[in-house]
Design a protein around this motif. Sequence first.
Motif: not given
Length: 301
Positions: A120-123, A154-171
Amino acid sequence: MALKFDGKVAIVTGAGNGLGKSHAYALAERGAKVVVNDLGGAMDGTGGSVSPAPDVAAHINASGGEAIADGANVTKPEEVGAMVAAAMEKWGRVDILVNNAGILRDKTFHKMSLEDFRAVIDVHLFGSAVCTHAVWPIMREQNYGRVIFTSSPSGLHGIFGQANYGAAKAGMIGMMNALHLEGAKYNIKVNALSPSAKTRMTEDLGFPEDILNQLTPEAITAALIYLVSDDAPSRAIVSCAGGGYARAYMVETDGVYLSPDKQTPEDIASDWEKISSTDQVHYYENSSGPIANFMAKAQQR
């Protein structure tokens, strides 16, 4: 006055479905020549043998616009380089890049494999960097560019079950902040969308159908069109969903200054409420802002 893109060339990744498809159609309708990129994989990033990009490009061309389809994998620099080269060969410039490609591999963190985290981070994050890196020299040379990162609540505020997605979006927000500064003197404006819309990536998240039906991709595209226009702002994060639009900011509280003899964990604990108070917050133009704030407090002591 209507926003038009006559003579402009746009690349939209992940444009075979959902938001990307809506973005590609709207840009073409307003005069842009569009590279419709889509690998054609499943939502988890697997597959990719049949891309919907040709159908989207064909629709644009049949409607009187100009588009070419491309199946580049955004995580592979050589494929992205070939995509950009094809745009340059056909039209001679690239003015707009919409980083929209993404996948989902949702699981709680303790159940998530590191392979799913990295994929998820890669894409999302690395893929956005690959595409932006490929067009950046072109935009610098032509003294014009508009780059969009597709972040997420998900990246700005967080969401349950999406640590990978949230990290990518915050990055993406960190990348936007840096590129805003680096691109300023070349008239390259860099912004981010933080959208919620009914797409194949959100249909299975459990929202009621009547709510999902309000979250149209076209509502998100309206913000996108503004953020890639000639008079667009830069370093803006636009939160948008179902016709609602707001600007998100990263801010810091005013904080406190502790003298050297009080720079202890215990004194931080004692002043935690003051440190955390949102009565006064600051929005900084760059990373020197917090240092300036704290040094000014120190000089007042």
